[in-house]
Design a protein around this motif. Structure first.
Motif, PDB file in Angstrom:
ATOM      1  N   LEU A 293      -8.211  11.193  -1.233  1.00  0.00           N
ATOM      2  CA  LEU A 293      -8.323  10.683   0.137  1.00  0.00           C
ATOM      3  C   LEU A 293      -8.230   9.166   0.176  1.00  0.00           C
ATOM      4  O   LEU A 293      -7.578   8.591   1.062  1.00  0.00           O
ATOM      5  CB  LEU A 293      -9.651  11.136   0.757  1.00  0.00           C
ATOM      6  CG  LEU A 293      -9.738  12.557   1.301  1.00  0.00           C
ATOM      7  CD1 LEU A 293     -11.138  12.820   1.860  1.00  0.00           C
ATOM      8  CD2 LEU A 293      -8.705  12.804   2.390  1.00  0.00           C
ATOM      9  N   MET A 294      -8.902   8.515  -0.740  1.00  0.00           N
ATOM     10  CA  MET A 294      -8.920   7.050  -0.719  1.00  0.00           C
ATOM     11  C   MET A 294      -7.535   6.457  -0.969  1.00  0.00           C
ATOM     12  O   MET A 294      -7.285   5.294  -0.636  1.00  0.00           O
ATOM     13  CB  MET A 294      -9.909   6.525  -1.751  1.00  0.00           C
ATOM     14  CG  MET A 294     -11.356   6.943  -1.495  1.00  0.00           C
ATOM     15  SD  MET A 294     -11.929   6.623   0.196  1.00  0.00           S
ATOM     16  CE  MET A 294     -11.873   4.839   0.223  1.00  0.00           C
ATOM     17  N   LYS A 295      -6.605   7.250  -1.529  1.00  0.00           N
ATOM     18  CA  LYS A 295      -5.252   6.754  -1.762  1.00  0.00           C
ATOM     19  C   LYS A 295      -4.417   6.734  -0.492  1.00  0.00           C
ATOM     20  O   LYS A 295      -3.353   6.087  -0.473  1.00  0.00           O
ATOM     21  CB  LYS A 295      -4.556   7.621  -2.818  1.00  0.00           C
ATOM     22  CG  LYS A 295      -5.151   7.483  -4.207  1.00  0.00           C
ATOM     23  CD  LYS A 295      -4.436   8.388  -5.197  1.00  0.00           C
ATOM     24  CE  LYS A 295      -5.063   8.266  -6.584  1.00  0.00           C
ATOM     25  NZ  LYS A 295      -4.397   9.162  -7.577  1.00  0.00           N
ATOM     26  N   ILE A 296      -4.846   7.434   0.542  1.00  0.00           N
ATOM     27  CA  ILE A 296      -4.079   7.427   1.798  1.00  0.00           C
ATOM     28  C   ILE A 296      -4.803   6.612   2.872  1.00  0.00           C
ATOM     29  O   ILE A 296      -4.543   6.778   4.061  1.00  0.00           O
ATOM     30  CB  ILE A 296      -3.839   8.864   2.300  1.00  0.00           C
ATOM     31  CG1 ILE A 296      -5.154   9.615   2.503  1.00  0.00           C
ATOM     32  CG2 ILE A 296      -2.939   9.620   1.345  1.00  0.00           C
ATOM     33  CD1 ILE A 296      -4.969  10.991   3.123  1.00  0.00           C
ATOM     34  N   GLN A 297      -5.727   5.740   2.461  1.00  0.00           N
ATOM     35  CA  GLN A 297      -6.363   4.828   3.409  1.00  0.00           C
ATOM     36  C   GLN A 297      -5.407   3.686   3.722  1.00  0.00           C
ATOM     37  O   GLN A 297      -4.494   3.371   2.944  1.00  0.00           O
ATOM     38  CB  GLN A 297      -7.666   4.267   2.834  1.00  0.00           C
ATOM     39  CG  GLN A 297      -8.456   3.407   3.807  1.00  0.00           C
ATOM     40  CD  GLN A 297      -9.679   2.795   3.164  1.00  0.00           C
ATOM     41  OE1 GLN A 297      -9.871   2.924   1.954  1.00  0.00           O
ATOM     42  NE2 GLN A 297     -10.488   2.115   3.949  1.00  0.00           N
ATOM     43  N   TYR A 298      -5.599   3.069   4.868  1.00  0.00           N
ATOM     44  CA  TYR A 298      -4.792   1.898   5.214  1.00  0.00           C
ATOM     45  C   TYR A 298      -4.865   0.877   4.081  1.00  0.00           C
ATOM     46  O   TYR A 298      -5.936   0.592   3.545  1.00  0.00           O
ATOM     47  CB  TYR A 298      -5.304   1.257   6.500  1.00  0.00           C
ATOM     48  CG  TYR A 298      -4.896   1.996   7.750  1.00  0.00           C
ATOM     49  CD1 TYR A 298      -3.630   2.539   7.878  1.00  0.00           C
ATOM     50  CD2 TYR A 298      -5.782   2.144   8.814  1.00  0.00           C
ATOM     51  CE1 TYR A 298      -3.255   3.213   9.013  1.00  0.00           C
ATOM     52  CE2 TYR A 298      -5.412   2.816   9.960  1.00  0.00           C
ATOM     53  CZ  TYR A 298      -4.142   3.354  10.054  1.00  0.00           C
ATOM     54  OH  TYR A 298      -3.765   4.018  11.186  1.00  0.00           O
ATOM     55  N   GLU A 299      -3.710   0.308   3.768  1.00  0.00           N
ATOM     56  CA  GLU A 299      -3.672  -0.668   2.687  1.00  0.00           C
ATOM     57  C   GLU A 299      -4.412  -1.949   3.062  1.00  0.00           C
ATOM     58  O   GLU A 299      -5.068  -2.569   2.234  1.00  0.00           O
ATOM     59  CB  GLU A 299      -2.222  -0.982   2.316  1.00  0.00           C
ATOM     60  CG  GLU A 299      -1.484   0.223   1.737  1.00  0.00           C
ATOM     61  CD  GLU A 299      -0.041  -0.101   1.433  1.00  0.00           C
ATOM     62  OE1 GLU A 299       0.383  -1.237   1.751  1.00  0.00           O
ATOM     63  OE2 GLU A 299       0.669   0.763   0.891  1.00  0.00           O
ATOM     64  N   GLU A 300      -4.265  -2.352   4.318  1.00  0.00           N
ATOM     65  CA  GLU A 300      -4.917  -3.574   4.775  1.00  0.00           C
ATOM     66  C   GLU A 300      -6.215  -3.203   5.483  1.00  0.00           C
ATOM     67  O   GLU A 300      -6.192  -2.581   6.538  1.00  0.00           O
ATOM     68  CB  GLU A 300      -4.000  -4.356   5.714  1.00  0.00           C
ATOM     69  CG  GLU A 300      -2.710  -4.814   5.039  1.00  0.00           C
ATOM     70  CD  GLU A 300      -1.837  -5.621   5.979  1.00  0.00           C
ATOM     71  OE1 GLU A 300      -2.320  -5.937   7.085  1.00  0.00           O
ATOM     72  OE2 GLU A 300      -0.699  -5.932   5.613  1.00  0.00           O
ATOM     73  N   VAL A 301      -7.313  -3.564   4.895  1.00  0.00           N
ATOM     74  CA  VAL A 301      -8.625  -3.267   5.466  1.00  0.00           C
ATOM     75  C   VAL A 301      -9.339  -4.586   5.753  1.00  0.00           C
ATOM     76  O   VAL A 301      -8.914  -5.654   5.307  1.00  0.00           O
ATOM     77  CB  VAL A 301      -9.470  -2.396   4.509  1.00  0.00           C
ATOM     78  CG1 VAL A 301      -8.810  -1.050   4.305  1.00  0.00           C
ATOM     79  CG2 VAL A 301      -9.655  -3.097   3.175  1.00  0.00           C
ATOM     80  N   ALA A 302     -10.406  -4.482   6.500  1.00  0.00           N
ATOM     81  CA  ALA A 302     -11.164  -5.679   6.865  1.00  0.00           C
ATOM     82  C   ALA A 302     -11.805  -6.304   5.626  1.00  0.00           C
ATOM     83  O   ALA A 302     -12.332  -5.602   4.760  1.00  0.00           O
ATOM     84  CB  ALA A 302     -12.238  -5.315   7.886  1.00  0.00           C
TER      85      ALA A 302
END
Length: 741
Positions: A293-302
């Motif tokens: 799941l963590m591999k399909i998170q947005y690349e740019e995070v806060a």
């Protein structure tokens, strides 16, 4: 003839008897008037009574001779008597017949009496026989009851002790999956328990079947152990849907009950094997699923610099890129024109198409709030390989929802299976569940602690909090308390982080120096827009599941934003620009808040009051240049009117005349200029329209008050009153200047 002679013979004594009775006899002493015993008083009474008789009175009235009348009556009586005798003689035959009948009836009745007496004797003997039979029946019934009780107990004992051949063959030969095996196993369990009970009562017959039952028990335990272990080991095969063998085990839940009652060591072995196997399976599954799941998170995070008070990143990137420029004479000091070097970094920033679909918004909610909606909250979980194949990215809260909904679903199913198959409830069920899911829950908490420690996305954290609250409510509705402690621990991780992110944003706003923000204009500031978007997002999420802690944190943030807006407004030189800046920012924040939050929220109410106060002040400010003289005069005159000093207005004729004629000559141009100035100053056309309407309304009120002042006695006779414009005409003309958008 003989009968008639008999009748006549029988009649002769009857006639003689009647004649004897009717013949005159000796005189009655009571009728003897010459008796000595007669009392004169009684005679008088009888005479008086006879005189009162109706016949006697009638005879006396008619003058009848009583002696003659008495003789006549006596003759009539004798005639009646003879007639009666003749009637008796005439009916003598019937009387004789009646006499015979009575004699016959008497004989019949006598015979009936004898018969009934015989019946009575017979009934007495029958009654004694019935009593004897009843006593015999009671005795027989008691013997039958005793025999039945003995038979029932003996029959039950025999049923409990006797081991049928069908049971032996089924336990030894039939597969454990056959219904017959389960049926015979239940009977075997009942017989084992019965033999134990009878052995405790020292029943001698138990010794005859104990060895047979023991052998059958050992065989059944061996077969059950092999079957259950085989099912448990099948969980370990790769790509196995463990729910299928779990459902198969539930069909044979009695197996574990049999082991628990007859072979606790084997039952404990199976339980430990199941706990060990499922614990590893859940840990492996969720660990792999979480990493995918963590591999399909947005690349740019806060990041830590993505705060409200930090300078806009777009401007910052441009300045950084300009640092890569070159020219022949030096970028900052040379005379030649600047030449931007087309470095790979520069080209990648300015000429590559930004991947906006993979960018997660920091301060705006957008459609991220749908993750706590009814449709998506309990929707299907995310399939990582399918998302990677279609190049779809998700914000963290969507991954969190999918991860924990899978946990919720599996936890509910596992808890119910443990309670059903292993027959545990309450604290025992919770302990067994913790043994199975404890490693998985610890892994989840460690992962969340690691991620949240470096997370600066306040909206994501707040959405995760509300996802937890909703999942906790769902499990409470399902009456499954298995993961309650985990939810509470998770909230203890998320709440402090959310508060920390809000504190960082508050500190960033506090530390922002308006003088270092560079060029300022009166349009809404990006910091206030960030606040409005962020605050509306938090308020809209929180209103579905209210929490007072959130209101307190947002209140602190709102105070700092209001102070920041006032600090930035103070940087403008004129009051008009300050008010324009304040109104634009208040209006923008209010508009964004009202799109998502309810109108009754504290934030909306606070900014409405601020906007109303600043708008009224701005209206006074823009009316002051063209109409300030008239407004000042109206206020002075009304003050004198309240004090009763109107006579002091007599020296203001020239001023009043100039004001009246000046307004009539310039009001149209002034209103037009005012409208254009307002529409240029405010980015929100609707807000600008409202300000213009308010200004024109205020102008009409001032001019109406100016009319009233001129109508007072000191100024009533001024010729300048002829130059005044009619109020209704002025209202009609001003409506033409009302902007339409």
């Amino acid at each position: 003839m003989a009968a008639e002679a008999a009748v006549r013979v029988s009649e002769l004594p009857l006639e003689a008897e009647l004649e004897t009775e009717l013949s005159p006899g000796p005189p009655d002493p009571e009728l003897d008037l010459g008796g000595d015993d007669l009392v004169l008083d009684e005679v008088d009474v009888h005479i008086q009574a006879n005189l009162e008789d109706a016949l006697v009175q009638e005879a006396l009235k008619t003058g009848v001779d009583l002696r003659q009348y008495s003789k006549q009556v006596e003759l009539e009586l004798q005639e009646v008597e003879r007639a009666s005798i003749r009637d008796y003689i005439k009916e003598s035959e019937n009387i004789a017949s009646l006499h015979n009948q009575i004699t016959a009836c008497d004989a019949i009745l006598e015979r009936m009496e004898q018969m009934l007496s015989a019946f009575q004797c017979d009934l007495s003997s029958i009654s004694s026989e019935i009593r004897t039979l009843q006593e015999q029946s009671v005795a027989m019934n008691l013997r039958l009851k005793n025999r039945r009780a003995v038979r029932r107990q003996l029959g039950q004992l025999l049923d409990e002790l006797v081991v049928p051949a069908a049971m032996i063959s089924t336990i030894l030969e039939a597969p454990v999956t056959e219904p017959e095996f389960l049926e015979q196993l239940q009977e075997l369990n009942g017989k084992i328990n019965s033999v134990k009970e009878q052995a405790f009562r020292e029943t001698v017959a138990c010794a005859d079947v104990q060895h047979v039952l023991e052998k059958l028990k050992i065989k059944a335990v061996t077969k059950i152990r092999e079957f259950v272990l085989q099912k448990i080991y099948s969980f370990r095969k790769p790509m196995t849907n463990y729910q299928i063998p779990q459902n198969a085990l539930l069909k044979y839940r009695f197996f574990y009950q049999f082991l628990l009652g007859n072979e606790r060591t084997v039952a404990q072995e199976l339980r430990e094997q199941y706990v060990d196997t499922m614990s590893k399976i859940y840990l492996s599954y969720f660990k792999s699923y979480t990493s995918r799941l963590m591999k399909i998170q947005y690349e740019e995070v806060a990041e830590k610099d993505d705060l409200m008070g930090v300078e806009d990143t777009a401007k910052k990137d441009i300045l950084e890129l300009l640092g890569d420029t070159h020219n022949t004479g030096g970028f900052w000091g040379g005379r030649g024109p600047p030449v931007i070097a087309l470095t790979p970094r520069f080209a990648s920033r300015f000429f590559s198409k930004p991947s906006l679909k993979n960018r997660n918004t920091v301060f705006t909610l957008g459609n991220r709030g749908s993750v706590i909606g009814a449709a998506e909250l309990e929707g299907p979980i995310i399939v990582p390989h399918a998302a990677q194949k279609s190049d779809v990215r998700y914000p963290f809260e969507s991954l969190f929802r999918s991860q924990h909904y899978a946990l919720l679903d599996n936890s509910c199913r596992e808890y119910l299976f443990l309670c059903d198959f292993f027959m545990v409830t309450g604290p025992s069920a919770q302990d067994l569940f913790n043994a199975v899911m404890g490693k998985t829950l610890a892994m989840f908490l460690k992962h969340m602690d690691t991620y949240v420690y470096d997370c600066y996305d306040g909206i994501a954290v707040f959405l995760c909090i509300h996802i937890v609250l909703r999942f906790k409510a769902i499990m409470a509705k399902r009456n499954i308390p298995a993961v309650n402690k985990y939810w509470d621990t998770l909230l203890e991780i998320l709440w402090p982080r959310f508060e920390h992110i809000l504190e960082l944003n508050i500190q960033s706003i506090q530390s922002t120096d308006p003088q270092k923000l560079g060029f300022l204009d009166t349009r809404p500031h990006y910091i206030t827009r960030r606040y409005a978007e962020f605050s509306s997002a938090i308020v809209s999420i929180n209103q579905t599941f209210p929490n007072e802690k959130t209101h307190a944190l947002l209140g602190q943030l709102q105070v700092e934003v209001e102070n920041f807006v006032l600090r930035v407004a103070a940087e403008f030189s004129s009051r008009k620009e300050q008010l324009i800046f304040l109104i634009n920012n208040y209006d923008m924040m209010l508009g964004v808040l009202m799109e998502r939050a309810v109108e009754e929220s504290k934030e909306v109410e606070g900014f409405q009051q601020l906007l109303s106060a600043r708008t009224q002040e701005f209206i006074e400010e823009i009316l002051s240049p063209p109409f300030g003289g008239m407004i000042a005069f109206v206020k002075e005159a009304e003050a004198l009117l309240e004090k009763g000093q109107l006579e002091r207005l007599r020296g203001e004729e020239a001023r009043v005349t100039q004001l009246a004629r000046g307004f009539s000559a310039t009001w149209k141009a002034s209103v037009e200029s005012l409208s254009q100035d307002v529409m240029r100053s405010f980015s929100n056309f609707k807000n600008g329209t409202g300000i213009i309407q308010g200004a024109l309304t205020q102008l009409i009120q001032y001019y109406h008050r100016f009319h009233k002042v001129l109508a007072q006695p000191p100024l009533r006779s001024l010729p300048a009153r002829a130059d005044l414009i009619n109020i209704h005409h002025l209202m009609v003309e001003l409506k033409k200047h009302k902007p339409n958008f």
